[in-house]
Design a protein around this motif. Structure first.
Motif, PDB file in Angstrom:
ATOM      1  N   ARG A   1     -11.920  -5.802 -11.234  1.00  7.90           N
ATOM      2  CA  ARG A   1     -12.768  -6.433 -10.218  1.00  7.90           C
ATOM      3  C   ARG A   1     -13.823  -7.267 -10.945  1.00  7.90           C
ATOM      4  O   ARG A   1     -14.587  -6.764 -11.746  1.00  7.90           O
TER       5      ARG A   1
ATOM      6  N   THR B   1      -8.676  -2.405  -9.647  1.00  8.98           N
ATOM      7  CA  THR B   1      -8.454  -2.419  -8.204  1.00  8.98           C
ATOM      8  C   THR B   1      -7.215  -3.227  -7.866  1.00  8.98           C
ATOM      9  O   THR B   1      -6.633  -3.893  -8.720  1.00  8.98           O
ATOM     10  N   THR B   2      -6.795  -3.164  -6.606  1.00  9.46           N
ATOM     11  CA  THR B   2      -5.661  -3.958  -6.138  1.00  9.46           C
ATOM     12  C   THR B   2      -6.171  -5.297  -5.624  1.00  9.46           C
ATOM     13  O   THR B   2      -7.083  -5.344  -4.797  1.00  9.46           O
ATOM     14  N   ILE B   3      -5.590  -6.374  -6.120  1.00  9.25           N
ATOM     15  CA  ILE B   3      -6.079  -7.737  -5.870  1.00  9.25           C
ATOM     16  C   ILE B   3      -4.944  -8.594  -5.318  1.00  9.25           C
ATOM     17  O   ILE B   3      -3.832  -8.576  -5.851  1.00  9.25           O
TER      18      ILE B   3
ATOM     19  N   HIS C   1     -13.037   2.846 -12.436  1.00 11.07           N
ATOM     20  CA  HIS C   1     -13.238   2.431 -11.044  1.00 11.07           C
ATOM     21  C   HIS C   1     -13.287   0.909 -10.889  1.00 11.07           C
ATOM     22  O   HIS C   1     -13.280   0.411  -9.762  1.00 11.07           O
ATOM     23  N   GLN C   2     -13.296   0.177 -11.991  1.00 10.07           N
ATOM     24  CA  GLN C   2     -13.264  -1.282 -11.914  1.00 10.07           C
ATOM     25  C   GLN C   2     -11.850  -1.825 -11.697  1.00 10.07           C
ATOM     26  O   GLN C   2     -11.692  -2.997 -11.344  1.00 10.07           O
TER      27      GLN C   2
ATOM     28  N   GLN D   1      -4.698   1.320 -14.998  1.00 10.45           N
ATOM     29  CA  GLN D   1      -5.816   2.227 -14.764  1.00 10.45           C
ATOM     30  C   GLN D   1      -6.479   2.701 -16.050  1.00 10.45           C
ATOM     31  O   GLN D   1      -7.657   3.047 -16.056  1.00 10.45           O
TER      32      GLN D   1
ATOM     33  N   ASN E   1     -14.624 -10.442  -6.237  1.00 11.06           N
ATOM     34  CA  ASN E   1     -15.670 -10.130  -5.259  1.00 11.06           C
ATOM     35  C   ASN E   1     -15.907 -11.297  -4.304  1.00 11.06           C
ATOM     36  O   ASN E   1     -16.103 -11.100  -3.101  1.00 11.06           O
TER      37      ASN E   1
ATOM     38  N   ARG F   1      -2.681  -5.395  -9.829  1.00  8.73           N
ATOM     39  CA  ARG F   1      -3.759  -4.513 -10.279  1.00  8.73           C
ATOM     40  C   ARG F   1      -4.493  -5.143 -11.459  1.00  8.73           C
ATOM     41  O   ARG F   1      -3.875  -5.634 -12.407  1.00  8.73           O
TER      42      ARG F   1
ATOM     43  N   ASP G   1       0.818  -1.210   0.000  1.00  7.48           N
ATOM     44  CA  ASP G   1       0.000   0.000   0.000  1.00  7.48           C
ATOM     45  C   ASP G   1       0.855   1.265   0.000  1.00  7.48           C
ATOM     46  O   ASP G   1       0.459   2.296  -0.552  1.00  7.48           O
TER      47      ASP G   1
ATOM     48  N   ALA H   1     -13.013 -11.516  -1.704  1.00  7.30           N
ATOM     49  CA  ALA H   1     -12.625 -10.278  -1.011  1.00  7.30           C
ATOM     50  C   ALA H   1     -12.548 -10.438   0.499  1.00  7.30           C
ATOM     51  O   ALA H   1     -11.684  -9.853   1.159  1.00  7.30           O
TER      52      ALA H   1
END
Length: 355
Positions: A280, A266-268, A263-264, A326, A285, A277, A191, A288
């Motif tokens: 989603r 994300t960090t996974i 916005h889809q 992104q 999901n 990255r 992070d 998560a």
């Protein structure tokens, strides 16, 4: 542009196709190199003989320079088998719920030997060798230099860029928070390495003297020029090449990219046990709630590998790791050589607009 660095790589354009382990191919790397940029192969999951075979295939398709990339991993590591068992139960339940017959199993080993992979890379002798996840040893750096191979390290912070410079790297690939795929952070928590590329570039440019390669969210020639203005010697694009027909990404993955929203992305951690990255989707999901307790890379990566292959075979892109940066929604499906030409035309137009 930094002509001396581009000339040292033996390429025409300040453009590098990112090494994308699991989704690039020799055909993609060769097409990019033939178009005047630097094609690359991500080899993190491959056994030594496959590394040699793929490098040989690139050479049958191109006489231009290309790069090879490895994940730097320890030869041995502790594995929490209780965490492995818990992960297997959750993964099996998800696959059953989604109608896939495949179940997890304990592999013979969790990952190929990095030392053996490194030996194969040296034998393949690419123009460029790049590394992520950790520093290579001083002895390994000397060996690459003796072979005349340009060494590129991956950094997500200024401290990591300094560490690679001190180890002797010829350049650093700065992986901004916008970048797709696995994070290269190694001196900090993942992070804390999520720094935007256009903030990271000038900070790193002030701190190190070796060339910087900009990686993360760049999808067109304007972005390449912007990175150059902020101190980059070249730009590394991965997501932009994912939708090319020569690439190895699953068909559904390629279809999902152009229609994705920012916005889809994300960090996974649930596909491999390491921050990466991507989009989603159903799998992300569903996992998560438990991803924090999954075993670290490469253990979870090995556990999910057969599940991901089964999902690809079933046409379920919503159950695979759809890595992307992104700017995924800006992906343009077209042959790699055509994309290189378009990118460089956009780059030239953007330069003219500044004159």
């Amino acid at each position: 542009m930094a002509p001396s660095f581009v000339a040292r790589l033996g390429i025409e354009h300040p453009l590098i196709q990112a090494p994308m382990s699991g989704s690039n191919t020799p055909a993609l790397a060769a097409a990019v190199s033939n178009a005047g940029a630097l094609g690359s192969l991500g080899l993190g999951y491959l056994e030594p003989q496959v590394i040699l075979d793929q490098a040989g295939e690139v050479r049958t398709l191109s006489d231009k320079p290309f790069g090879l990339n490895l994940f730097v991993l320890p030869e041995s590591f502790e594995v929490d088998m209780a965490a492995v068992d818990a992960a297997r139960r959750r993964l099996d339940a998800l696959m059953e719920q989604e109608g896939l017959a495949i179940r997890t199993a304990i592999p013979a080993r969790w990952a190929p030997s990095f030392n053996d992979q490194f030996a194969a890379l040296c034998e393949a002798r690419p123009a460029v060798a790049s590394f992520a996840f950790e520093l290579i040893s001083a002895a390994q750096m000397r060996q690459l230099k003796q072979l005349g191979i340009v060494v590129v390290g991956t950094a997500t912070t200024v401290d990591e860029a300094r560490a690679w410079e001190e180890r002797g790297a010829d350049a650093v690939s700065l992986q901004g928070a916008e970048a797709g795929g696995h994070r290269g952070t190694f001196l900090h928590d993942a992070d804390d390495g999520m720094i935007g590329l256009f903030a990271l570039l000038p900070l790193a440019r002030r701190a190190v003297k070796i060339p910087l390669i900009a990686a993360g969210g760049i999808m067109d020639g304007r972005g390449m020029l912007a990175a150059e203005v902020l101190g980059a010697a070249a730009s590394q694009l991965g997501t932009a090449f994912l939708a090319c027909p020569e690439g190895g990404a699953a068909a559904g993955w390629k279809r999902d990219l152009p229609g994705s929203a920012e916005h889809q992305v994300t960090t996974i951690r649930s596909f491999s046990g390491r921050a990466a990255r991507g989009l989603r989707n159903t799998y992300v999901n569903a996992m998560a709630g438990i991803e924090a307790g999954l075993p670290a890379y490469p253990v979870t990566n090995a556990l999910t590998s057969p599940l991901r292959k089964a999902a690809v075979a079933a046409g379920r892109s919503d159950l695979i790791n759809e890595w992307c940066g992104q700017g995924a929604g800006l992906a343009r499906p077209m042959p790699a050589a055509e994309l290189v030409a378009v990118l460089m035309d956009e780059y030239a137009q953007a330069r003219r607009a500044l004159d």
